[in-house]
Design an enzyme around this catalytic site. Structure first.
Site, PDB file in Angstrom:
ATOM      1  N   ALA A 146       0.913  -1.257   0.004  1.00 47.56           N
ATOM      2  CA  ALA A 146      -0.205  -0.048   0.000  1.00 47.56           C
ATOM      3  C   ALA A 146       0.798   1.222  -0.044  1.00 47.56           C
ATOM      4  O   ALA A 146       0.317   2.362   0.157  1.00 47.56           O
ATOM      5  CB  ALA A 146      -0.990   0.055   1.332  1.00 47.56           C
ATOM      6  N   GLY A 168       1.065   3.084  -5.819  1.00 45.39           N
ATOM      7  CA  GLY A 168       0.522   2.654  -7.001  1.00 45.39           C
ATOM      8  C   GLY A 168      -0.721   1.924  -6.657  1.00 45.39           C
ATOM      9  O   GLY A 168      -1.687   2.777  -5.975  1.00 45.39           O
ATOM     10  N   ARG A 174       8.202   0.191   3.099  1.00 48.63           N
ATOM     11  CA  ARG A 174       8.711   1.696   3.389  1.00 48.63           C
ATOM     12  C   ARG A 174       7.702   2.180   4.423  1.00 48.63           C
ATOM     13  O   ARG A 174       6.560   2.851   4.270  1.00 48.63           O
ATOM     14  CB  ARG A 174       8.684   2.140   1.974  1.00 48.63           C
ATOM     15  CG  ARG A 174       9.701   1.928   1.122  1.00 48.63           C
ATOM     16  CD  ARG A 174       9.706   2.761  -0.209  1.00 48.63           C
ATOM     17  NE  ARG A 174       8.622   2.038  -1.040  1.00 48.63           N
ATOM     18  CZ  ARG A 174       8.224   2.209  -2.302  1.00 48.63           C
ATOM     19  NH1 ARG A 174       9.077   3.487  -2.790  1.00 48.63           N
ATOM     20  NH2 ARG A 174       7.433   1.703  -3.021  1.00 48.63           N
ATOM     21  N   TYR A 211       8.303 -13.135 -14.830  1.00 53.46           N
ATOM     22  CA  TYR A 211       7.242 -12.273 -14.706  1.00 53.46           C
ATOM     23  C   TYR A 211       5.882 -13.001 -14.914  1.00 53.46           C
ATOM     24  O   TYR A 211       5.063 -12.951 -14.328  1.00 53.46           O
ATOM     25  CB  TYR A 211       7.467 -10.831 -15.014  1.00 53.46           C
ATOM     26  CG  TYR A 211       6.314  -9.958 -14.499  1.00 53.46           C
ATOM     27  CD1 TYR A 211       6.100  -9.788 -13.074  1.00 53.46           C
ATOM     28  CD2 TYR A 211       5.328  -9.477 -15.324  1.00 53.46           C
ATOM     29  CE1 TYR A 211       5.012  -9.166 -12.695  1.00 53.46           C
ATOM     30  CE2 TYR A 211       4.172  -8.674 -14.779  1.00 53.46           C
ATOM     31  CZ  TYR A 211       4.324  -8.376 -13.364  1.00 53.46           C
ATOM     32  OH  TYR A 211       3.158  -7.694 -13.110  1.00 53.46           O
ATOM     33  N   PRO A 245      -4.919  -6.527 -14.348  1.00 55.87           N
ATOM     34  CA  PRO A 245      -4.566  -5.279 -15.160  1.00 55.87           C
ATOM     35  C   PRO A 245      -3.544  -5.320 -16.187  1.00 55.87           C
ATOM     36  O   PRO A 245      -2.706  -6.130 -16.127  1.00 55.87           O
ATOM     37  CB  PRO A 245      -4.139  -4.348 -14.088  1.00 55.87           C
ATOM     38  CG  PRO A 245      -4.374  -4.816 -12.729  1.00 55.87           C
ATOM     39  CD  PRO A 245      -4.461  -6.338 -13.017  1.00 55.87           C
ATOM     40  N   THR A 251       2.502   3.527 -12.312  1.00 58.86           N
ATOM     41  CA  THR A 251       2.877   3.535 -11.077  1.00 58.86           C
ATOM     42  C   THR A 251       4.254   3.449 -10.896  1.00 58.86           C
ATOM     43  O   THR A 251       4.845   3.792 -11.874  1.00 58.86           O
ATOM     44  CB  THR A 251       2.187   2.191 -10.524  1.00 58.86           C
ATOM     45  OG1 THR A 251       2.873   1.107 -11.017  1.00 58.86           O
ATOM     46  CG2 THR A 251       0.718   2.145 -10.683  1.00 58.86           C
TER      47      THR A 251
HETATM   48  P1  NDP Z   1       4.230  -0.363  -7.368  1.00 56.70           P
HETATM   49  O1  NDP Z   1       5.688  -0.627  -7.673  1.00 56.70           O
HETATM   50  O2  NDP Z   1       3.545   1.033  -7.831  1.00 56.70           O
HETATM   51  O3  NDP Z   1       3.685  -0.831  -6.113  1.00 56.70           O
HETATM   52  C1  NDP Z   1       4.322  -2.256  -5.675  1.00 56.70           C
HETATM   53  C2  NDP Z   1       4.061  -2.158  -4.042  1.00 56.70           C
HETATM   54  O4  NDP Z   1       4.115  -3.597  -3.739  1.00 56.70           O
HETATM   55  C3  NDP Z   1       4.637  -1.407  -3.351  1.00 56.70           C
HETATM   56  O5  NDP Z   1       3.492  -0.792  -2.299  1.00 56.70           O
HETATM   57  C4  NDP Z   1       5.785  -2.219  -2.761  1.00 56.70           C
HETATM   58  O6  NDP Z   1       6.075  -1.545  -1.298  1.00 56.70           O
HETATM   59  C5  NDP Z   1       5.114  -3.492  -2.419  1.00 56.70           C
HETATM   60  N1  NDP Z   1       6.241  -4.629  -2.492  1.00 56.70           N
HETATM   61  C6  NDP Z   1       6.978  -4.750  -3.261  1.00 56.70           C
HETATM   62  N2  NDP Z   1       7.865  -5.750  -2.880  1.00 56.70           N
HETATM   63  C7  NDP Z   1       7.490  -6.165  -1.732  1.00 56.70           C
HETATM   64  C8  NDP Z   1       7.879  -6.963  -0.776  1.00 56.70           C
HETATM   65  N3  NDP Z   1       8.935  -7.732  -0.890  1.00 56.70           N
HETATM   66  N4  NDP Z   1       7.424  -6.821   0.522  1.00 56.70           N
HETATM   67  C9  NDP Z   1       6.381  -6.029   0.537  1.00 56.70           C
HETATM   68  N5  NDP Z   1       5.917  -5.299  -0.149  1.00 56.70           N
HETATM   69  C10 NDP Z   1       6.428  -5.258  -1.337  1.00 56.70           C
HETATM   70  O7  NDP Z   1       3.603  -1.090  -8.605  1.00 56.70           O
HETATM   71  P2  NDP Z   1       1.930  -1.514  -8.974  1.00 56.70           P
HETATM   72  O8  NDP Z   1       1.216  -0.948  -7.932  1.00 56.70           O
HETATM   73  O9  NDP Z   1       1.880  -1.211 -10.294  1.00 56.70           O
HETATM   74  O10 NDP Z   1       2.017  -3.120  -8.701  1.00 56.70           O
HETATM   75  C11 NDP Z   1       0.997  -3.823  -7.561  1.00 56.70           C
HETATM   76  C12 NDP Z   1       0.826  -5.160  -8.444  1.00 56.70           C
HETATM   77  O11 NDP Z   1      -0.056  -4.942  -9.511  1.00 56.70           O
HETATM   78  C13 NDP Z   1       1.882  -5.912  -8.585  1.00 56.70           C
HETATM   79  O12 NDP Z   1       1.603  -7.474  -7.974  1.00 56.70           O
HETATM   80  C14 NDP Z   1       2.284  -5.828 -10.101  1.00 56.70           C
HETATM   81  O13 NDP Z   1       2.720  -7.064 -10.591  1.00 56.70           O
HETATM   82  C15 NDP Z   1       0.694  -5.633 -10.494  1.00 56.70           C
HETATM   83  N6  NDP Z   1       0.446  -5.227 -11.854  1.00 56.70           N
HETATM   84  C16 NDP Z   1       0.909  -4.099 -12.278  1.00 56.70           C
HETATM   85  C17 NDP Z   1       0.651  -3.377 -13.542  1.00 56.70           C
HETATM   86  C18 NDP Z   1       1.054  -2.202 -14.109  1.00 56.70           C
HETATM   87  O14 NDP Z   1       1.358  -1.860 -15.185  1.00 56.70           O
HETATM   88  N7  NDP Z   1       1.647  -1.280 -13.082  1.00 56.70           N
HETATM   89  C19 NDP Z   1      -0.299  -4.170 -14.437  1.00 56.70           C
HETATM   90  C20 NDP Z   1      -0.539  -5.591 -14.063  1.00 56.70           C
HETATM   91  C21 NDP Z   1      -0.461  -5.853 -12.625  1.00 56.70           C
HETATM   92  P3  NDP Z   1       7.456  -1.513  -0.645  1.00 56.70           P
HETATM   93  O15 NDP Z   1       8.419  -0.925  -1.823  1.00 56.70           O
HETATM   94  O16 NDP Z   1       7.356  -0.310   0.065  1.00 56.70           O
HETATM   95  O17 NDP Z   1       7.903  -2.610   0.112  1.00 56.70           O
HETATM   96  C1  8X3 Z   2       2.281  -5.438 -15.679  1.00 57.94           C
HETATM   97  C2  8X3 Z   2       1.537  -5.374 -17.002  1.00 57.94           C
HETATM   98  O1  8X3 Z   2       2.000  -5.876 -19.222  1.00 57.94           O
HETATM   99  O2  8X3 Z   2       3.999  -5.104 -18.017  1.00 57.94           O
HETATM  100  O3  8X3 Z   2       1.799  -6.713 -14.927  1.00 57.94           O
HETATM  101  O4  8X3 Z   2       3.084  -6.951 -17.683  1.00 57.94           O
HETATM  102  S1  8X3 Z   2       2.739  -5.770 -18.088  1.00 57.94           S
END
Ligand code: NDP
Ligand code: 8X3
Length: 253
Positions: free
Chosen positions: A10, A13, A35, A153, A183, A188
């Site tokens: 949280a 993104g 964080r 991935y 999605p 993000t």
């Molecule tokens: P962001 O990088 O903006 O956010 C990712 C979040 O995941 C951060 O809050 C981060 O928190 C947390 N996180 C990552 N690694 C860890 C860890 N080891 N332990 C705890 N928390 C962790 O990315 P998105 O919001 O885009 O991604 C969210 C989800 O959506 C992911 O699962 C991603 O694969 C998926 N997704 C994203 C898409 C995109 O195009 N953006 C599309 C489809 C799916 P912190 O670093 O503070 O730990």
């Molecule tokens: C994140 C979107 O298309 O980069 O899951 O895999 S994509």
């Protein structure tokens, strides 16, 4: 009584946007991420703006001991989690399989698959006990298709899709719903993380197109949450208008 939602990842993104949306809808929230400072800021903002209660828990989902320490001993007022949103995740690198970096692979597998499992293992027993709950897993278009250099991935997100089906089957008899929200491209911190802090490369990902926003994804998540009790929105694919598949985009010149 307010319902409780736990959102992993949280601090940025989708997770942050989902927290903001659910706070407006009157949920009490457990927000997690590594964080801690960002979690504290978000807690203060959400409590002040919405009059709800927020419990920030800072831990790395890859480490079972840390996950257990934080989620295995929740205070009684936070134990009865109604909605679990498994969102924490990342892509690291974009290389063909023969050039893949082992550390990138480990980070993706440990976060996207094992982290999701650790959290679910600790939260779901209380849902089973209460015969009530909703698990929402954030998958991806990468969990339906494989695109060039997306190999590991994409494999982790295929695993999230398989685990969502598995959870739905295992939870069926307890009245617990499972939703997969998948999605496409969304702007993000995702690309910045994938390209290890290279802002130029991250910005180019969305050249000439309008990607999803985190709020668009939060809307899809809330659509599933707000369905009547007897309805399970099982599978949601949410894409930008300019994206037809994992690797087909319409970009304005
Ligand atoms: P962001 O990088 O903006 O956010 C990712 C979040 O995941 C951060 O809050 C981060 O928190 C947390 N996180 C990552 N690694 C860890 C860890 N080891 N332990 C705890 N928390 C962790 O990315 P998105 O919001 O885009 O991604 C969210 C989800 O959506 C992911 O699962 C991603 O694969 C998926 N997704 C994203 C898409 C995109 O195009 N953006 C599309 C489809 C799916 P912190 O670093 O503070 O730990
Ligand atoms: C994140 C979107 O298309 O980069 O899951 O895999 S994509």
């Amino acid at each position: 009584m307010r319902k409780i939602a736990l959102i992993t990842g949280a601090t940025a993104g989708f997770g942050k946007a989902i927290a903001e949306r659910l706070a407006k809808e009157g949920f009490n929230l457990i927000i997690t991420g590594r964080r801690a400072e960002r979690l504290d800021e978000l807690k203060n903002q959400l409590e002040k703006d919405n009059g709800i209660s927020v419990l920030p828990l800072s831990f790395d989902v890859r480490c079972y001991e840390e996950v257990e320490k934080n989620l295995g001993h929740l205070p009684s007022e936070w134990k009865n989690i109604d909605i679990l949103i498994n969102n924490a995740g990342l892509a690291v690198g974009l290389n063909p399989i023969h050039k893949g970096e082992i550390d990138d692979w480990e980070r993706m597998i440990d976060t996207n698959i094992k982290g999701l499992l650790y959290v679910t293992r600790l939260v779901s027993p209380v849902m089973v006990e209460r015969k009530s709950g909703h698990i929402i897993n954030i998958g991806s278009i990468a969990g339906r298709e494989v695109y060039p250099n997306g190999n590991v991935y994409c494999a982790t997100k295929h695993a999230v899709a398989a685990l969502s089906q598995a959870m739905r089957i295992d939870m069926l008899q307890y009245g617990i719903k499972t939703t997969l929200v998948a999605p496409g491209f969304a702007e993000t911190e995702f690309s910045l993380v994938r390209f290890k802090g290279d802002h130029d490369r991250a910005d180019r990902v969305y050249d000439g197109m309008t990607p999803l926003t985190a709020e668009d994804v939060a809307d899809a998540v809330y659509f599933a949450i707000s369905a009547p009790d007897h309805v399970d929105i099982q599978d949601v694919l949410v894409m930008p208008k300019a994206q037809a598949s994992g690797s087909l985009f319409h970009r304005e010149k």
